[in-house]
Design a protein around this motif. Structure first.
Motif, mmCIF file in Angstrom:
data_model
loop_
_atom_site.group_PDB
_atom_site.id
_atom_site.type_symbol
_atom_site.label_atom_id
_atom_site.label_comp_id
_atom_site.label_asym_id
_atom_site.label_seq_id
_atom_site.Cartn_x
_atom_site.Cartn_y
_atom_site.Cartn_z
ATOM 1 N N VAL A 2 0.862 -1.185 0.000
ATOM 2 C CA VAL A 2 0.000 0.000 0.000
ATOM 3 C C VAL A 2 0.894 1.229 0.000
ATOM 4 O O VAL A 2 1.815 1.322 0.812
ATOM 5 N N TYR A 4 0.674 4.706 1.066
ATOM 6 C CA TYR A 4 -0.292 5.488 1.855
ATOM 7 C C TYR A 4 -0.553 6.872 1.268
ATOM 8 O O TYR A 4 -1.673 7.353 1.276
ATOM 9 N N LYS A 6 -0.550 7.732 -1.751
ATOM 10 C CA LYS A 6 -1.462 7.583 -2.895
ATOM 11 C C LYS A 6 -2.897 7.375 -2.411
ATOM 12 O O LYS A 6 -3.832 7.948 -2.968
ATOM 13 N N GLU A 7 -3.033 6.557 -1.376
ATOM 14 C CA GLU A 7 -4.373 6.290 -0.837
ATOM 15 C C GLU A 7 -5.012 7.586 -0.335
ATOM 16 O O GLU A 7 -6.186 7.854 -0.575
ATOM 17 N N LYS A 10 -6.039 9.803 -3.147
ATOM 18 C CA LYS A 10 -7.281 9.298 -3.746
ATOM 19 C C LYS A 10 -8.495 9.740 -2.925
ATOM 20 O O LYS A 10 -9.478 10.233 -3.469
ATOM 21 N N ASP A 67 -11.242 3.152 4.760
ATOM 22 C CA ASP A 67 -11.192 1.697 4.880
ATOM 23 C C ASP A 67 -10.388 1.408 6.141
ATOM 24 O O ASP A 67 -9.190 1.687 6.215
ATOM 25 N N ILE A 70 -6.953 0.095 6.204
ATOM 26 C CA ILE A 70 -5.811 0.913 5.776
ATOM 27 C C ILE A 70 -5.552 2.038 6.783
ATOM 28 O O ILE A 70 -4.442 2.211 7.260
#
Ligand code: ARG
Length: 568
Positions: A2, A4, A6-7, A10, A67, A70
């Protein structure tokens, strides 16, 4: 794994309709981890949205659905949205990746770019000095990291093997060759001979004329002169390779200045055609006044090319041969002006913009001994080979005092001594001058190469004592959720980003300090936690973490050029 950042980009992109690609760069890592692992500052948005950052942060937060696997939670503090990662997922991600990639952990990068790193580039028949040590070690580190990240990387040693001084050296040899023991001590003897002929030239114009004549002959391929020049070059290289072998340095190409001699005419022709060459006192120059620089001399009044011309020829050659995306020069800041000039003149060579945009000079500062500068000019030279051997000897003395029974102590002393010198060259901001001080360089408890090696050896002995490394699949990651373990895991997670940062910021110190941080935090983990002798599940988990740390320390140190000893 993952990513992070980038998450987060997003999530925020979705909540705000801002392009994800613009968001990632804003995400910060809070200094105080109580404020989360990542933070998104909303101050930049305040202007466009015409609201207070705090309110924007609240609004975005309310729109975000996280989520839980995450991110454990998000919080607004001030104008920031703070993200707290789910530590169990993080642990799993990191250890799983290490299990999968082993000695390639952290290597994902860019596969389709051609990168030239030009480094070392000492001058034939002159001492390999401490400045050359620095470019060699820095260049090798960049080379290794680019390569590790998957770039197609070419390491070039741009030997200083050309120039009018060789006319003098040939003259000196003609006159007194037999008096000097070139085989035994080539560089020292050649230097003495050079000083002597130089003195004579100052007293006697006709000798100087003969030297110029020799150089002309060398350029025209005269057999005697070329043979002598070759001999000087071979003898010098033999000396240089003593140093390269100690440091474990290799090059893909040894194309020095002489290689470009027959390629300089094209440079002159193109500049001429483009109307960029001007006559000035018999010489041909490119005027750079509008760029705020002194002119770049391309052709001397006697027609011969100079250092800069050969560099320009090299740029054309490298563009054609390697189709480089980046051509990086690791050269001391004393040559800043030279590189600014040739990068400017390169724009007049009809090259694709890709190439002229890809020219990069990474400048580094001077190394001084506590008692002063070490340069050839001031006659206060310290030979790099002597310095490296002294480092090895000093470590050997320490081993003999503290642990005389150590196995492979010579080999280990070599790795530690050399590693210490390498680390010292890479651990501070490159552009800054530095002082070389033995007590600092060899401090086993300081922020040094030996400290990293020491902690690595500790991980090894833990694994040895355990007698096994468990399978990743068998690890219960819930057993690694204490503060000290999580801290180590978070550092392991960053490895790939650190490597990319080294390239982006052009600073090897980022990796050097990272390894210290990892070592220190493992040491802390080790002090806080009993590894062997706890219940089997905890033991397995801690052994696995120990293995993971050793693995990353070894990869990272290896990229800096530092080898790991087996005992310390
Ligand atoms: N030989 C030069 C020196 O020792 C360094 C060469 C740097 N590289 C270059 N492409 N000009 O100072």
């Amino acid at each position: 794994m993952v990513i992070y950042k980038k998450e987060i980009a997003k999530l925020i992109g979705k909540a705000t309709n801002i392009d994800v690609n613009d968001l990632e760069a804003f995400i910060e890592i809070p200094n105080n981890r109580e404020n989360g692992d990542y933070a998104f500052p909303c101050f930049k948005l305040a202007k466009t949205l015409r609201k207070a950052p705090q309110i924007i942060a609240e609004e975005i937060k309310n729109k975000i659905e996280i989520d839980i696997k995450i991110f454990e939670k998000i919080e607004v503090i001030g104008g920031y949205i703070n993200f707290f990662v789910n530590n169990e997922t993080l642990t799993q991600e990191v250890l799983q990746e290490i299990d999968k990639e082993k000695e390639n952990y952290g290597a994902e990068g860019n596969k389709n770019k051609n990168i030239i790193v030009e480094y070392s580039s000492p001058n034939i028949a002159k001492e390999f000095h401490i400045g050359h040590l620095r470019t060699t070690v820095i260049g090798a580190a960049f080379y290794n990291i680019y390569k590790f990240l998957g770039y197609h990387t070419i390491g070039i040693n741009h030997l200083g093997d050309y120039g009018t001084q060789f006319g003098k050296m040939i003259e000196g040899y003609k006159r007194w060759g037999e008096e000097y023991n070139l085989e035994q001590n080539p560089i020292e003897e050649l230097t003495k001979m050079y000083v002597r002929i130089n003195d004579l030239c100052k007293k006697d114009e006709t000798v100087l004329e003969q030297c110029r004549e020799n150089f002309k002959k060398l350029e025209d391929g005269d057999e005697y002169c070329v043979n002598l020049w070759n001999k000087f070059k071979e003898l010098s290289l033999k000396e240089f390779y003593k140093t390269y072998d100690l440091l474990g340095i290799k090059f893909d190409a040894l194309t020095g200045e002489a290689f470009y001699q027959d390629k300089t005419q094209e440079v002159i022709d193109i500049l001429e055609k483009n109307g960029k060459l001007v006559e000035s006192q018999g010489a041909k120059i490119v005027d750079l006044e509008d760029k705020g620089m002194p002119p770049c001399i391309i052709c001397k009044s006697n027609g011969s090319s100079i250092y800069a011309t050969r560099d320009l020829a090299a740029i054309i050659y490298r563009a054609r041969t390697y189709d480089f995306d980046k051509c990086i020069y690791i050269v001391a800041y004393e040559q800043n002006l030279h590189f600014k000039q040739i990068f400017e003149v390169a724009k007049y060579l009809d090259l694709d913009k890709k190439y002229t945009d890809g020219l990069i000079h990474i400048a580094y500062g001077m190394t001084r001994m506590p008692n002063g500068r070490m340069s050839t000019r001031e006659g206060n030279v310290i030979k790099v080979n002597d310095l490296l051997n002294e480092a090895i000897q000093r470590v050997l003395d320490i081993i003999n005092e503290k642990n005389p029974e150590m196995e492979d102590k010579e080999e280990n002393a070599k790795k530690i001594g050399i590693g210490a010198v390498i680390y010292n060259n890479l651990c501070t901001t490159l552009i800054k001058d530095q002082i070389f001080d033995w007590d600092t360089v060899l401090n086993f408890n300081g922020e040094t190469g030996p400290y990293i090696q020491y902690i690595y050896v500790r991980t090894k002995s833990v694994l040895e004592k355990a007698g096994y490394i468990p399978e990743y699949k068998e690890i219960d990651i819930r057993k690694l959720q204490d503060e000290a373990s999580i801290k180590v895991i978070k550092i392991l997670y960053q490895f790939n980003q650190i490597l990319n940062q080294v390239l982006e910021k052009r600073e090897t110190s980022i990796l050097a300090r990272y390894l210290i941080e990892l070592a220190q935090n493992y040491s802390n983990f080790y002090n806080e936690n009993k590894i062997i002798g706890e219940n089997k599940e905890i033991q397995d988990a801690r052994i696995y973490l120990t293995y993971a740390v050793g693995n990353v320390l070894k990869i990272g140190a290896g990229l800096l050029g530092i080898k790991m000893p087996n005992k310390m």
